[in-house]
Design a protein around this motif. Sequence first.
Motif, PDB file in Angstrom:
ATOM      1  N   LEU A 166     -26.622  54.945 -73.383  1.00  0.00           N
ATOM      2  CA  LEU A 166     -27.213  56.349 -73.577  1.00  0.00           C
ATOM      3  C   LEU A 166     -28.836  56.474 -73.260  1.00  0.00           C
ATOM      4  N   CYS A 167     -29.008  57.667 -73.025  1.00  0.00           N
ATOM      5  CA  CYS A 167     -30.336  57.890 -72.469  1.00  0.00           C
ATOM      6  C   CYS A 167     -31.362  57.487 -73.561  1.00  0.00           C
ATOM      7  N   SER A 168     -32.671  57.342 -73.410  1.00  0.00           N
ATOM      8  CA  SER A 168     -33.501  57.007 -74.484  1.00  0.00           C
ATOM      9  C   SER A 168     -33.712  58.135 -75.681  1.00  0.00           C
ATOM     10  N   ARG A 169     -34.043  57.246 -76.694  1.00  0.00           N
ATOM     11  CA  ARG A 169     -34.394  57.913 -77.889  1.00  0.00           C
ATOM     12  C   ARG A 169     -35.835  58.033 -78.392  1.00  0.00           C
ATOM     13  N   ARG A 170     -36.426  58.560 -79.268  1.00  0.00           N
ATOM     14  CA  ARG A 170     -37.639  58.416 -79.833  1.00  0.00           C
ATOM     15  C   ARG A 170     -37.383  57.390 -81.027  1.00  0.00           C
ATOM     16  N   ILE A 171     -37.891  56.116 -80.931  1.00  0.00           N
ATOM     17  CA  ILE A 171     -38.203  55.030 -81.836  1.00  0.00           C
ATOM     18  C   ILE A 171     -39.277  54.651 -82.410  1.00  0.00           C
ATOM     19  N   ASN A 172     -39.606  54.945 -83.640  1.00  0.00           N
ATOM     20  CA  ASN A 172     -40.779  54.494 -84.103  1.00  0.00           C
ATOM     21  C   ASN A 172     -41.949  55.290 -83.508  1.00  0.00           C
ATOM     22  N   GLY A 173     -41.516  56.485 -83.158  1.00  0.00           N
ATOM     23  CA  GLY A 173     -42.642  57.367 -82.299  1.00  0.00           C
ATOM     24  C   GLY A 173     -42.920  57.340 -80.983  1.00  0.00           C
ATOM     25  N   GLN A 174     -41.981  56.364 -80.534  1.00  0.00           N
ATOM     26  CA  GLN A 174     -42.022  55.917 -78.934  1.00  0.00           C
ATOM     27  C   GLN A 174     -40.888  56.425 -77.995  1.00  0.00           C
ATOM     28  N   ILE A 175     -40.844  56.749 -76.932  1.00  0.00           N
ATOM     29  CA  ILE A 175     -39.750  57.010 -76.123  1.00  0.00           C
ATOM     30  C   ILE A 175     -39.329  55.833 -75.677  1.00  0.00           C
ATOM     31  N   HIS A 176     -37.958  55.327 -75.986  1.00  0.00           N
ATOM     32  CA  HIS A 176     -37.447  53.954 -75.882  1.00  0.00           C
ATOM     33  C   HIS A 176     -36.070  53.977 -75.602  1.00  0.00           C
ATOM     34  N   ASP A 177     -35.635  53.045 -74.736  1.00  0.00           N
ATOM     35  CA  ASP A 177     -34.181  52.979 -74.577  1.00  0.00           C
ATOM     36  C   ASP A 177     -33.430  52.270 -75.958  1.00  0.00           C
ATOM     37  N   LEU A 178     -32.277  52.412 -76.336  1.00  0.00           N
ATOM     38  CA  LEU A 178     -31.667  51.612 -77.101  1.00  0.00           C
ATOM     39  C   LEU A 178     -31.534  50.258 -76.646  1.00  0.00           C
ATOM     40  N   PRO A 179     -31.280  49.258 -77.207  1.00  0.00           N
ATOM     41  CA  PRO A 179     -31.073  48.062 -76.819  1.00  0.00           C
ATOM     42  C   PRO A 179     -30.298  47.655 -75.558  1.00  0.00           C
ATOM     43  N   TRP A 180     -30.685  47.294 -74.559  1.00  0.00           N
ATOM     44  CA  TRP A 180     -30.019  46.957 -73.290  1.00  0.00           C
ATOM     45  C   TRP A 180     -28.638  45.745 -73.696  1.00  0.00           C
ATOM     46  N   GLN A 181     -27.514  46.314 -73.211  1.00  0.00           N
ATOM     47  CA  GLN A 181     -26.386  45.676 -73.152  1.00  0.00           C
ATOM     48  C   GLN A 181     -26.303  44.422 -72.072  1.00  0.00           C
ATOM     49  N   LYS A 182     -25.671  43.391 -72.193  1.00  0.00           N
ATOM     50  CA  LYS A 182     -25.925  42.049 -71.735  1.00  0.00           C
ATOM     51  C   LYS A 182     -24.950  41.994 -70.256  1.00  0.00           C
ATOM     52  N   THR A 183     -24.015  43.173 -70.159  1.00  0.00           N
ATOM     53  CA  THR A 183     -23.060  43.116 -68.868  1.00  0.00           C
ATOM     54  C   THR A 183     -23.760  43.086 -67.737  1.00  0.00           C
ATOM     55  N   PHE A 184     -24.925  43.499 -67.379  1.00  0.00           N
ATOM     56  CA  PHE A 184     -25.552  43.411 -66.203  1.00  0.00           C
ATOM     57  C   PHE A 184     -26.108  41.954 -65.867  1.00  0.00           C
ATOM     58  N   ILE A 185     -26.517  41.405 -66.913  1.00  0.00           N
ATOM     59  CA  ILE A 185     -26.739  39.925 -66.794  1.00  0.00           C
ATOM     60  C   ILE A 185     -25.520  39.084 -66.355  1.00  0.00           C
TER      61      ILE A 185
END
Length: 274
Positions: A166-185
Amino acid sequence: MDSKVFTIDIDEIVRGKTGAKARFVPRFVLSWLKRIIHQNEVNEFILREGDKQGMPWLDDCMEYLGTTLNVKGLENLPDDSDGRLFTFVSNHPLGGPDGVALGHLLGHRYDGRIKYLVNDLLMNLHGLAPFFVPINKTGKQSRNFPQLVEAVFNSPNHIIMFPAGLCSRRINGQIHDLPWQKTFITKSVETRRDIVPIRFNGRNSDFFYRIANVGKRLGLKFNIAMLYLVDELYKNRGKTFDVTIGKPIPYSTFDKSRKPQEWAAYVEDIVYKL
């Protein structure tokens, strides 16, 4: 109109989702949906493009959006003349224009030899079809996701991914991604693709983040914020975005000393430090 060209028809979508109950949906609700997804404007662009696909479509889309990029670190884009393939991973602040812009940037660098791993909404865009790997199975894309991932990573193309999904959200006042998933690794290691981190600087409106957080607090299963992504796209028209490309990370870096999810967080941290 070519039947392959997907256009938006809210009335038809609602009838398809609700069946006979569609007649009970108030007209003002339909009008509201058409407005926030810019049905007329989007369809006008899609029909104007017609059967155009690939890089020409991305060129026209960038011009239509008035999007320009200020790119740093172009020297970090690796040479693939030796046949090596790469996974390009980025944060996902906008949920649309960032995908178009990075596809345009990397597509021109690598002669269109790119593939996206994207959600089912973008899969319907006829102009982007050459950048997808189709899965010839019935059922929803979510059921086919493992096959889609396998096909993309085993294709002779470079891959563009937004590991947060999903696109970034405001988390604790900061615009940041949700945790990245491991598939690309896991898949980059398996297919021996070095990973190139990219930081895309941008943001959506305060209204978008409020809607996203309200939906989360209410525990809604439906991602109501997604309804507003097209509206956010239009709000971001005519803007210049800063993009920073980091140095490629060898796939051999991601050994057994950490779990794949931990390595995903490691690369995410690198991106946000660019």
